[in-house]
Write a protein that holds these residues in place. Structure first.
Motif, mmCIF file in Angstrom:
data_model
loop_
_atom_site.group_PDB
_atom_site.id
_atom_site.type_symbol
_atom_site.label_atom_id
_atom_site.label_comp_id
_atom_site.label_asym_id
_atom_site.label_seq_id
_atom_site.Cartn_x
_atom_site.Cartn_y
_atom_site.Cartn_z
ATOM 1 N N HIS A 150 -20.972 -31.863 -34.742
ATOM 2 C CA HIS A 150 -22.637 -32.134 -33.917
ATOM 3 C C HIS A 150 -22.902 -31.608 -35.296
ATOM 4 O O HIS A 150 -24.423 -31.768 -34.845
ATOM 5 N N PHE A 199 -28.504 -36.510 -32.623
ATOM 6 C CA PHE A 199 -26.693 -35.816 -31.552
ATOM 7 C C PHE A 199 -26.578 -35.240 -30.439
ATOM 8 O O PHE A 199 -26.164 -35.895 -29.381
ATOM 9 N N ARG A 202 -27.594 -37.968 -28.865
ATOM 10 C CA ARG A 202 -27.393 -38.968 -27.891
ATOM 11 C C ARG A 202 -28.236 -40.247 -28.722
ATOM 12 O O ARG A 202 -28.324 -40.880 -28.182
ATOM 13 N N PHE A 228 -20.977 -42.918 -30.342
ATOM 14 C CA PHE A 228 -19.587 -41.508 -29.512
ATOM 15 C C PHE A 228 -18.289 -41.985 -29.127
ATOM 16 O O PHE A 228 -18.444 -42.374 -28.700
ATOM 17 N N LEU A 238 -19.528 -38.440 -33.672
ATOM 18 C CA LEU A 238 -20.244 -39.769 -34.240
ATOM 19 C C LEU A 238 -19.301 -40.579 -34.744
ATOM 20 O O LEU A 238 -19.039 -40.201 -35.814
#
Length: 255
Positions: A150, A199, A202, A228, A238
């Motif tokens: 992240h 992130f 999303r 993801f 990711l």
């Protein structure tokens, strides 16, 4: 009759396989879970030697040894064995056992319990096969792939990613993605903040085309795919996959 029915009800209520053997190792009684696992009715196996009748391959001798150890008073708990099932299949069991003695203290019955591990072991084998297949794809893919956390750090990078960026696996692991490839050279902190925001939301594009500068100064056009990956008990990662399309883009620009 009531005592017999009570004992049978107790046996049948268990999800473990329960075999009651006499002092010679012959099957005296078993519960419904044994019938379900083996496909045999109790009447087909009653009076027969357990190890010789249901032992699978090398486990035939192992079951005989296990029975002898229990009969000698040794504690047996959680040992692996395989038994035969109707149709040629096998079931993997975790075997435990104990003795029931008569009034004189002599062994009268041996009770074996087995926890059916077949589905668990098959699932474990499938996971290992899948892990091997994924590892082969990871190591041999022509596309550069990396897992990012992240914060924008590289958790893992495949050989193709290292070849593309010129960073070794050790150099890539734990590095900021912007230190390996930057879309906004000179503005890496802002680019990292944008990454973290995307992130959190999303909001990465599943497919995109970007021009990046590598740490050695080369500029490349990359075709990027992002997805993801959820992890049990941990933060998602990711996965980015990059393909060098610089030659194609330059040809298009020249045209």
């Amino acid at each position: 009759a009531r005592q017999r029915d009570f004992v049978q009800a107790v046996l049948d209520s268990s999800r473990a396989l329960i075999f009651v053997l006499d002092a010679a190792g012959r099957i005296v009684r078993w519960n419904r879970e044994c019938e379900r696992a083996t496909g045999y009715h109790e009447s087909e196996c009653r009076g027969k030697m357990l190890a010789e009748t249901l032992g699978a391959g090398e486990y035939k001798a192992l079951l005989q040894q296990t029975f002898a150890r229990i009969l000698a008073g040794e504690k047996v708990e959680g040992e692996t064995a395989e038994i035969l099932a109707r149709g040629g299949g096998t079931r993997i069991l975790a075997i435990s056992g104990g003795i029931v003695r008569d009034e004189r203290g002599d062994p009268e019955w041996v009770v074996l319990t087995g926890i059916d591990l077949t589905a668990e072991r098959q699932a474990e084998a499938r996971r290992k096969d899948l892990a091997g297949e994924l590892e082969a794809i990871w190591n041999n893919s022509l596309d550069a792939m990396a897992f990012l956390d992240h914060s924008g750090r590289i958790v893992a990078a495949n050989p193709a990613f290292c070849r593309l960026t010129g960073a070794s696996e050790a150099e890539a692991a734990g590095a900021w993605i912007t230190s390996v490839m930057a879309e906004w050279p000179g503005f890496e902190p802002a680019e990292l903040e944008r990454f973290r925001d995307l992130f959190r939301r999303r909001a990465f594009d599943a497919f995109a085309t970007r021009e990046v500068r590598l740490r050695d100064g080369r500029r490349l056009w990359l075709e990027l795919a992002s997805a993801f990956v959820q992890r049990t008990g941990g933060q998602p990662l990711l996965l980015i996959s990059a393909r060098d399309i610089t030659s194609r883009v330059r040809s298009e620009q020249e045209l």
